[in-house]
Motif scaffolding. Structure first.
Motif, PDB file in Angstrom:
ATOM      1  N   VAL A  13       0.806  -1.020   0.202  1.00  0.00           N
ATOM      2  CA  VAL A  13       0.042  -0.397   0.232  1.00  0.00           C
ATOM      3  C   VAL A  13       0.798   1.345  -0.372  1.00  0.00           C
ATOM      4  O   VAL A  13       1.659   1.192   1.126  1.00  0.00           O
ATOM      5  CB  VAL A  13      -0.905  -0.027   1.184  1.00  0.00           C
ATOM      6  N   PRO A  14       0.615   2.255  -1.030  1.00  0.00           N
ATOM      7  CA  PRO A  14      -0.412   2.579  -1.849  1.00  0.00           C
ATOM      8  C   PRO A  14      -0.365   1.606  -2.997  1.00  0.00           C
ATOM      9  O   PRO A  14       1.365   1.604  -3.690  1.00  0.00           O
ATOM     10  CB  PRO A  14      -0.797   3.800  -1.747  1.00  0.00           C
ATOM     11  N   TYR A  15      -1.447   0.647  -3.425  1.00  0.00           N
ATOM     12  CA  TYR A  15      -0.885  -0.280  -4.181  1.00  0.00           C
ATOM     13  C   TYR A  15      -2.278   0.101  -5.520  1.00  0.00           C
ATOM     14  O   TYR A  15      -2.986   0.176  -5.236  1.00  0.00           O
ATOM     15  CB  TYR A  15      -0.706  -1.208  -4.384  1.00  0.00           C
ATOM     16  N   ARG A  16      -1.985  -0.591  -6.747  1.00  0.00           N
ATOM     17  CA  ARG A  16      -3.738  -0.816  -8.002  1.00  0.00           C
ATOM     18  C   ARG A  16      -2.793  -2.375  -8.039  1.00  0.00           C
ATOM     19  O   ARG A  16      -2.135  -3.120  -8.579  1.00  0.00           O
ATOM     20  CB  ARG A  16      -3.375   0.326  -8.604  1.00  0.00           C
ATOM     21  N   ARG A  29      -7.631   0.623  -6.369  1.00  0.00           N
ATOM     22  CA  ARG A  29      -6.674   1.430  -5.573  1.00  0.00           C
ATOM     23  C   ARG A  29      -6.760   1.245  -4.297  1.00  0.00           C
ATOM     24  O   ARG A  29      -7.820   1.662  -3.753  1.00  0.00           O
ATOM     25  CB  ARG A  29      -6.207   2.742  -6.409  1.00  0.00           C
ATOM     26  N   ARG A  31      -4.958   2.540  -0.335  1.00  0.00           N
ATOM     27  CA  ARG A  31      -4.646   2.919   0.242  1.00  0.00           C
ATOM     28  C   ARG A  31      -4.869   3.617   1.303  1.00  0.00           C
ATOM     29  O   ARG A  31      -5.705   2.314   1.977  1.00  0.00           O
ATOM     30  CB  ARG A  31      -4.760   4.622   0.061  1.00  0.00           C
ATOM     31  N   TYR A  32      -3.734   3.876   2.356  1.00  0.00           N
ATOM     32  CA  TYR A  32      -3.468   3.407   4.057  1.00  0.00           C
ATOM     33  C   TYR A  32      -3.404   4.918   4.587  1.00  0.00           C
ATOM     34  O   TYR A  32      -2.724   5.484   4.539  1.00  0.00           O
ATOM     35  CB  TYR A  32      -2.669   2.474   4.555  1.00  0.00           C
ATOM     36  N   ASN A  33      -4.656   5.323   5.778  1.00  0.00           N
ATOM     37  CA  ASN A  33      -4.806   6.293   6.450  1.00  0.00           C
ATOM     38  C   ASN A  33      -3.407   5.856   7.542  1.00  0.00           C
ATOM     39  O   ASN A  33      -4.368   5.038   8.718  1.00  0.00           O
ATOM     40  CB  ASN A  33      -5.918   7.341   6.552  1.00  0.00           C
ATOM     41  N   ASP A  42     -10.326   2.699  -4.198  1.00  0.00           N
ATOM     42  CA  ASP A  42     -10.686   3.354  -5.662  1.00  0.00           C
ATOM     43  C   ASP A  42     -11.024   2.583  -6.612  1.00  0.00           C
ATOM     44  O   ASP A  42     -11.030   1.248  -6.704  1.00  0.00           O
ATOM     45  CB  ASP A  42      -9.471   4.506  -6.351  1.00  0.00           C
TER      46      ASP A  42
END
Length: 107
Positions: A13-16, A29, A31-33, A42
């Motif tokens: 992460v982040p990756y797609r 996609r 993502r990590y917060n 996404d």
């Protein structure tokens, strides 16, 4: 009853990546917060962004608030088949909590 799940590679992460859902291909996609310990998705189809930043919440079907025929046909629900976990976090995702794919015929 067991379900298929969409694997999430937290280390990347982040990756797609591309995934087939129903009979169509989508790009996801991830993502990590880190500050608030949550993941978002996404969704793209044919390079068009369908949704940006959908938060992955335990037990809540993804994209449930969006009514658009371009979205994946199966329902995707973050859950723990054992019923032990109650939230999606870095520690639980892809360990005990998975993005379960529920086809209409399974519901």
């Amino acid at each position: 009853m067991s379900f298929e799940h969409i694997p999430i590679e937290k280390d990347m992460v982040p990756y797609r990546f591309e995934v087939e859902l129903g009979v169509e291909n989508f790009e996801l996609r991830v993502r990590y917060n880190e500050l608030h310990d949550y993941f978002t998705l996404d969704v793209l189809k044919d390079d068009e962004v369908l949704v940006y930043g959908e938060k992955i919440v335990y037990g809540v079907p993804l994209f449930s608030e969006i009514h658009d025929d371009r979205f994946p046909a199966p329902t995707i629900i973050p859950m723990d088949e054992a019923g032990v976990e109650t939230k999606v976090s870095y520690d639980t995702l892809s360990k005990t909590v998975f993005l379960m794919v529920v086809n209409k015929e399974d519901e």
